[in-house]
Structure formats: structure tokens, C-alpha cells
Design a protein around this motif. Structure first.
Motif, PDB file in Angstrom:
ATOM      1  N   ARG A   3       0.922  -1.198  -0.074  1.00 45.97           N
ATOM      2  CA  ARG A   3      -0.271   0.045  -0.069  1.00 45.97           C
ATOM      3  C   ARG A   3       1.085   1.343   0.171  1.00 45.97           C
ATOM      4  N   SER A   4       0.467   2.288  -0.586  1.00 48.41           N
ATOM      5  CA  SER A   4       0.853   3.694  -0.838  1.00 48.41           C
ATOM      6  C   SER A   4       0.900   4.712   0.348  1.00 48.41           C
ATOM      7  N   VAL A   5       1.292   4.755   1.110  1.00 50.94           N
ATOM      8  CA  VAL A   5       1.182   5.289   2.571  1.00 50.94           C
ATOM      9  C   VAL A   5       2.574   7.247   2.127  1.00 50.94           C
ATOM     10  N   ASP A  33      -1.725  10.764   4.639  1.00 54.76           N
ATOM     11  CA  ASP A  33      -3.288   9.293   5.720  1.00 54.76           C
ATOM     12  C   ASP A  33      -1.964   9.559   6.747  1.00 54.76           C
ATOM     13  N   PHE A 102       0.709  -1.967   8.978  1.00 59.51           N
ATOM     14  CA  PHE A 102       0.650  -1.340   7.413  1.00 59.51           C
ATOM     15  C   PHE A 102       0.575  -2.825   7.273  1.00 59.51           C
ATOM     16  N   GLY A 103      -0.519  -3.974   7.105  1.00 57.66           N
ATOM     17  CA  GLY A 103       0.151  -5.541   6.309  1.00 57.66           C
ATOM     18  C   GLY A 103       0.762  -5.721   6.753  1.00 57.66           C
ATOM     19  N   GLY A 298       3.761  -2.957   3.272  1.00 54.66           N
ATOM     20  CA  GLY A 298       2.800  -4.191   3.461  1.00 54.66           C
ATOM     21  C   GLY A 298       3.206  -4.711   3.197  1.00 54.66           C
TER      22      GLY A 298
END
Length: 299
Positions: A3-5, A33, A102-103, A298
């Protein structure tokens, strides 16, 4: 799938004034985010009012109306910490860590506000040396065993001549002192490689080996990466702070002192770095510009 954070950092120069002057419009458009903030100069209630709908954690300075750091996020952090160094270090309102999941991966995000300092004034410069010493000890702990971490914020040091428009006139001023820049040489030298400094120990930039233990025999790099410089290359700027006085902003006579420093494991996952410079002097809501980058996280 990763995922791009998106993480943004900004010295707000007072959260209440920033909110009054238009910070909210930038927040809404940023796509962030996580936002780290420095020089909050307010209480948690002021942050929550300025950032409705965000989850906010903060550490205020013991001196009312001074410093203050915060981290605002769309998702709850797993844990937060405010300790940096021992009890003798003045770090209140200047260092805040938060862990996010995250993931299946843990990312540590730091909001840091390093002392401004003042050359030849030990009462003001010594706390900065102590803070940089503590950072030098903490960074390897954050990156140990492939740790994913990013230190963001107003670090009050322009590392190289590319990072300050008038570098020749500032070599003896806090923010561009050789000893300050030498800390960053060590932070940012590839992990395990000898620290040699800039331009052969900085000849012409005021470097002396006695300036800092970063140049002591056998010193090696910590391997952290300046995401902004990695993205821009060796070009002037992009600057992140301009004096409110005179024509500094209009002439782009600035300093690059707001950073994303990524741990060795996180740095290859960074992309999309940018500085959200205001379109004009009269649309500024802080004397700093937000600095933004994306990170793939992630499993």
C-alpha cells in the motif's frame, strides 16, 4: 500487495495561527495519511480543532508557547513514545515516535524539532549538541534488524551547500555550522562505510576533524537516506524555509531544513517526494513549506 502511505511533515509556526491562515485547505488537498507537525505551540485541543476527523497524539514543551510536536493520522497508531536520551536531555516537545501497522509491517514515524541553536552562545547551542548526540544514538536503534522508520521534521540543519541559498555567508551560523553538518554526514553515509565528510573533510567549508566525533577514527555511516536529496539530486534546494522578512520568499533565498530521513530498509520504498511551496508570499500559512513523500508498505 503493498500500500502507498503518504507522509507529510510541516513546522506550522503555531497551530492556531496556521489554522486561521489556511492550513486546512492544504490538509484537505494533500492526500496525506500521516502528518507530522512541529512548533505546535499549543495544546491537544488546538490540534484537534485544526485537524477534525484526525487521530492526534502530541508532546508539548514544558515551556508554554514554545516548541511542541505532534503526529496526526487517519488510522490509530499502535504505540507512541516520547523518550529521547536520558533525563538530562531537553527533549520535551521535540521528539515523538509512533508505530503504525500496515499489512503486517510496522512503520515507526518520528516528528522531530531540533533546537535552532546559536553559535558562540553555549546556553543555546549546547542543548542542540546534546540533542544531535541523542539522535546519533537513537537512529541505529530504530533501524536495527531491518527496521522501517522515518524521521521527519524541522531538523534545523542545512546539510550541504545545495541546501542553503547563501551558504558562504552562513558557515559560522547555527544551522550550517561544520560540526552540525558533520552529524548529518554520519547519519547519511552508507551503513558501515567510513565517514569522510564533505569535500575531503570539508576544505573550504570550515570542517576540522576535531569538530565532531563523527570524524573520529573508525567512525562509520549509519546508512539513513535523505529522501529529499535522493529525489532531487545535487541541485540547489528545493528549500523548505524562508524568512518572513524582506524578499526571501519571493527570491527563493531559503534553507532546506525540513526532512524525511528514511532508515536503510525503508529508503528504497520512498517515492513521490515534493515540497508544497505556497504559490505566493501572501498565501503562506507558515514560514515553512510542507514536505511530502509516499512509502510502499505491507507485505
Amino acid at each position: 500487495m503493498p500500500r502507498s502511505v503518504r507522509i507529510a511533515t510541516v513546522n506550522v509556526n503555531g497551530i492556531r495561527a496556521a489554522a486561521r491562515n489556511g492550513m486546512g485547505a492544504w490538509v484537505d488537498a494533500s492526500g496525506a495519511d500521516i502528518i507530522t507537525l512541529q512548533e505546535v505551540r499549543g495544546e491537544l485541543e488546538h490540534l484537534e480543532a485544526a485537524l477534525p476527523g484526525w487521530r492526534v497524539i502530541a508532546d508539548a514543551s514544558l515551556q508554554k508557547g514554545r516548541a511542541g510536536v505532534a503526529i496526526a493520522s487517519r488510522e490509530e497508531c499502535a504505540i507512541s513514545r516520547i523518550e529521547l536520551g536520558d533525563d538530562a536531555l531537553e527533549s520535551n516537545g521535540r521528539w515523538l515516535e509512533a508505530d503504525f501497522e500496515f499489512g503486517g509491517e510496522t512503520l515507526t514515524v518520528v516528528s522531530a524539532y531540533v533546537f535552532t541553536g546559536e553559535a558562540d552562545t553555549p546556553a543555546k547551542q549546547d542543548p542542540k549538541w546534546a540533542f544531535l548526540d541523542a539522535m546519533e544514538r537513537r537512529l541505529p536503534e530504530l533501524s536495527a534488524d531491518g527496521g522501517l522508520a522515518v524521521v521527519t521534521g524541522d531538523l534545523n540543519v542545512a546539510h550541504k551547500p545545495f541546501d542553503i541559498r547563501n551558504w558562504k555567508g552562513n558557515v559560522q551560523k547555527s544551522g550550517f555550522l561544520p560540526r552540525e553538518r558533520a552529524y548529518f554526514d554520519r547519519f547519511l553515509t552508507p551503513e558501515g562505510e567510513p565517514v569522510t565528510g564533505q569535500e575531503g573533510q570539508g576544505r573550504g567549508l570550515g570542517y576540522e576533524r576535531s569538530d565532531t566525533r563523527a570524524f573520529s577514527k573508525g567512525a562509520t555511516g549509519l546508512g539513513w537516506v535523505d529522501v529529499g536529496r535522493a529525489a532531487a539530486g545535487e541541485v540547489d534546494g528545493p528549500y523548505t524555509w524562508w524568512s518572513m522578512r524582506g524578499k526571501a520568499f519571493d527570491n527563493d533565498s531559503g534553507w532546506r531544513i525540513d526532512y524525511h530521513l528514511a532508515s536503510p530498509a525503508l529508503a528504497p520504498r520512498a517515492s513521490g517526494y515534493r515540497v508544497d511551496r505556497a504559490p505566493s508570499y501572501d498565501t503562506r500559512w507558515s514560514d515553512h513549506a510542507p514536505v511530502v513523500a509516499d512509502y510502499a508498505l505491507g507485505e
